[in-house]
Design a protein around this motif. Structure first.
Motif, PDB file in Angstrom:
ATOM      1  N   ARG A 181       0.811  -1.218   0.000  1.00  0.00           N
ATOM      2  CA  ARG A 181       0.000   0.000   0.000  1.00  0.00           C
ATOM      3  C   ARG A 181       0.842   1.265   0.000  1.00  0.00           C
ATOM      4  O   ARG A 181       0.307   2.357   0.010  1.00  0.00           O
ATOM      5  CB  ARG A 181      -0.918   0.004   1.223  1.00  0.00           C
ATOM      6  CG  ARG A 181      -1.897  -1.156   1.226  1.00  0.00           C
ATOM      7  CD  ARG A 181      -2.626  -1.277   2.552  1.00  0.00           C
ATOM      8  NE  ARG A 181      -1.771  -1.299   3.731  1.00  0.00           N
ATOM      9  CZ  ARG A 181      -1.164  -2.379   4.218  1.00  0.00           C
ATOM     10  NH1 ARG A 181      -1.289  -3.532   3.611  1.00  0.00           N
ATOM     11  NH2 ARG A 181      -0.426  -2.318   5.295  1.00  0.00           N
ATOM     12  N   SER A 182       2.132   1.143  -0.021  1.00  0.00           N
ATOM     13  CA  SER A 182       2.999   2.314   0.061  1.00  0.00           C
ATOM     14  C   SER A 182       3.702   2.561  -1.267  1.00  0.00           C
ATOM     15  O   SER A 182       4.222   1.638  -1.881  1.00  0.00           O
ATOM     16  CB  SER A 182       4.047   2.108   1.159  1.00  0.00           C
ATOM     17  OG  SER A 182       4.920   3.207   1.201  1.00  0.00           O
ATOM     18  N   VAL A 188      14.093  -0.881  18.183  1.00  0.00           N
ATOM     19  CA  VAL A 188      12.695  -0.555  17.899  1.00  0.00           C
ATOM     20  C   VAL A 188      11.798  -1.598  18.566  1.00  0.00           C
ATOM     21  O   VAL A 188      12.005  -2.801  18.381  1.00  0.00           O
ATOM     22  CB  VAL A 188      12.449  -0.557  16.374  1.00  0.00           C
ATOM     23  CG1 VAL A 188      10.985  -0.294  16.059  1.00  0.00           C
ATOM     24  CG2 VAL A 188      13.353   0.462  15.683  1.00  0.00           C
ATOM     25  N   PRO A 189      10.793  -1.189  19.320  1.00  0.00           N
ATOM     26  CA  PRO A 189       9.868  -2.153  19.908  1.00  0.00           C
ATOM     27  C   PRO A 189       9.069  -2.897  18.832  1.00  0.00           C
ATOM     28  O   PRO A 189       8.779  -2.353  17.765  1.00  0.00           O
ATOM     29  CB  PRO A 189       8.927  -1.286  20.751  1.00  0.00           C
ATOM     30  CG  PRO A 189       9.638  -0.002  20.945  1.00  0.00           C
ATOM     31  CD  PRO A 189      10.516   0.180  19.753  1.00  0.00           C
ATOM     32  N   ARG A 190       8.702  -4.124  19.112  1.00  0.00           N
ATOM     33  CA  ARG A 190       7.959  -4.957  18.157  1.00  0.00           C
ATOM     34  C   ARG A 190       6.655  -4.305  17.700  1.00  0.00           C
ATOM     35  O   ARG A 190       6.262  -4.414  16.545  1.00  0.00           O
ATOM     36  CB  ARG A 190       7.669  -6.325  18.800  1.00  0.00           C
ATOM     37  CG  ARG A 190       6.795  -7.244  17.986  1.00  0.00           C
ATOM     38  CD  ARG A 190       7.532  -7.713  16.781  1.00  0.00           C
ATOM     39  NE  ARG A 190       6.668  -8.442  15.859  1.00  0.00           N
ATOM     40  CZ  ARG A 190       7.070  -9.444  15.133  1.00  0.00           C
ATOM     41  NH1 ARG A 190       8.312  -9.862  15.221  1.00  0.00           N
ATOM     42  NH2 ARG A 190       6.266 -10.022  14.299  1.00  0.00           N
ATOM     43  N   ASP A 191       5.970  -3.618  18.607  1.00  0.00           N
ATOM     44  CA  ASP A 191       4.677  -3.038  18.235  1.00  0.00           C
ATOM     45  C   ASP A 191       4.801  -1.969  17.152  1.00  0.00           C
ATOM     46  O   ASP A 191       3.873  -1.746  16.387  1.00  0.00           O
ATOM     47  CB  ASP A 191       3.929  -2.502  19.460  1.00  0.00           C
ATOM     48  CG  ASP A 191       4.582  -1.287  20.068  1.00  0.00           C
ATOM     49  OD1 ASP A 191       5.752  -1.382  20.482  1.00  0.00           O
ATOM     50  OD2 ASP A 191       3.915  -0.246  20.136  1.00  0.00           O
ATOM     51  N   VAL A 192       5.949  -1.319  17.051  1.00  0.00           N
ATOM     52  CA  VAL A 192       6.162  -0.332  15.992  1.00  0.00           C
ATOM     53  C   VAL A 192       6.172  -1.030  14.628  1.00  0.00           C
ATOM     54  O   VAL A 192       5.549  -0.561  13.677  1.00  0.00           O
ATOM     55  CB  VAL A 192       7.463   0.466  16.230  1.00  0.00           C
ATOM     56  CG1 VAL A 192       7.784   1.361  15.047  1.00  0.00           C
ATOM     57  CG2 VAL A 192       7.350   1.279  17.512  1.00  0.00           C
ATOM     58  N   GLU A 241       0.703  -3.161   9.336  1.00  0.00           N
ATOM     59  CA  GLU A 241      -0.758  -3.185   9.354  1.00  0.00           C
ATOM     60  C   GLU A 241      -1.387  -1.842   8.967  1.00  0.00           C
ATOM     61  O   GLU A 241      -2.598  -1.764   8.776  1.00  0.00           O
ATOM     62  CB  GLU A 241      -1.258  -3.600  10.737  1.00  0.00           C
ATOM     63  CG  GLU A 241      -0.892  -5.025  11.085  1.00  0.00           C
ATOM     64  CD  GLU A 241      -1.134  -5.367  12.541  1.00  0.00           C
ATOM     65  OE1 GLU A 241      -1.657  -4.504  13.289  1.00  0.00           O
ATOM     66  OE2 GLU A 241      -0.798  -6.487  12.947  1.00  0.00           O
ATOM     67  N   ALA A 242      -0.571  -0.827   8.823  1.00  0.00           N
ATOM     68  CA  ALA A 242      -1.080   0.524   8.580  1.00  0.00           C
ATOM     69  C   ALA A 242      -1.710   0.664   7.196  1.00  0.00           C
ATOM     70  O   ALA A 242      -1.240   0.077   6.222  1.00  0.00           O
ATOM     71  CB  ALA A 242       0.054   1.542   8.720  1.00  0.00           C
ATOM     72  N   TRP A 251       3.772   4.716   4.815  1.00  0.00           N
ATOM     73  CA  TRP A 251       4.699   5.846   4.708  1.00  0.00           C
ATOM     74  C   TRP A 251       4.454   6.851   5.823  1.00  0.00           C
ATOM     75  O   TRP A 251       5.389   7.335   6.452  1.00  0.00           O
ATOM     76  CB  TRP A 251       4.556   6.523   3.344  1.00  0.00           C
ATOM     77  CG  TRP A 251       5.381   7.757   3.204  1.00  0.00           C
ATOM     78  CD1 TRP A 251       4.959   9.050   3.277  1.00  0.00           C
ATOM     79  CD2 TRP A 251       6.796   7.821   3.002  1.00  0.00           C
ATOM     80  NE1 TRP A 251       6.001   9.917   3.120  1.00  0.00           N
ATOM     81  CE2 TRP A 251       7.150   9.181   2.947  1.00  0.00           C
ATOM     82  CE3 TRP A 251       7.789   6.870   2.857  1.00  0.00           C
ATOM     83  CZ2 TRP A 251       8.459   9.604   2.754  1.00  0.00           C
ATOM     84  CZ3 TRP A 251       9.092   7.305   2.659  1.00  0.00           C
ATOM     85  CH2 TRP A 251       9.415   8.645   2.614  1.00  0.00           C
ATOM     86  N   THR A 252       3.203   7.151   6.114  1.00  0.00           N
ATOM     87  CA  THR A 252       2.871   8.094   7.182  1.00  0.00           C
ATOM     88  C   THR A 252       3.329   7.549   8.526  1.00  0.00           C
ATOM     89  O   THR A 252       3.913   8.274   9.337  1.00  0.00           O
ATOM     90  CB  THR A 252       1.357   8.372   7.197  1.00  0.00           C
ATOM     91  OG1 THR A 252       0.982   8.883   5.922  1.00  0.00           O
ATOM     92  CG2 THR A 252       0.984   9.361   8.280  1.00  0.00           C
TER      93      THR A 252
END
Length: 71
Positions: free
Chosen positions: A8-9, A39-43, A49-50, A54-55
């Motif tokens: 999607r990017s 970087v934490p996994r949730d990031v 999933e976004a 890109w945003t």
């Protein structure tokens, strides 16, 4: 680390995450490959999933984590 497509990017091609080192790897459609450190996994989960990866990348990753270019 297996890169997952971010279809999607327009700018980001794919991303991967290594739990052991907490490293987020991002490949750009222009060919750049970067590792973002501690970087934490949730990031990573939010990025893949976004609706607009890109945003998410711009708002939550570029300014918050150290990185290194791999190629």
């Amino acid at each position: 680390m297996e890169l997952r497509p971010l279809g999607r990017s327009e700018a980001l091609e794919s991303a991967a995450y290594d739990d052991a080192s907490r490293t987020l790897r991002v490949r750009f459609r222009n060919g750049g490959l970067y590792d973002y450190l501690d970087v934490p996994r949730d990031v990573f989960d939010r990025l893949v999933e976004a609706d607009h990866p890109w945003t998410t990348w711009q708002e939550h990753i570029t300014t918050a984590y150290d990185y290194r270019r791999l190629d």
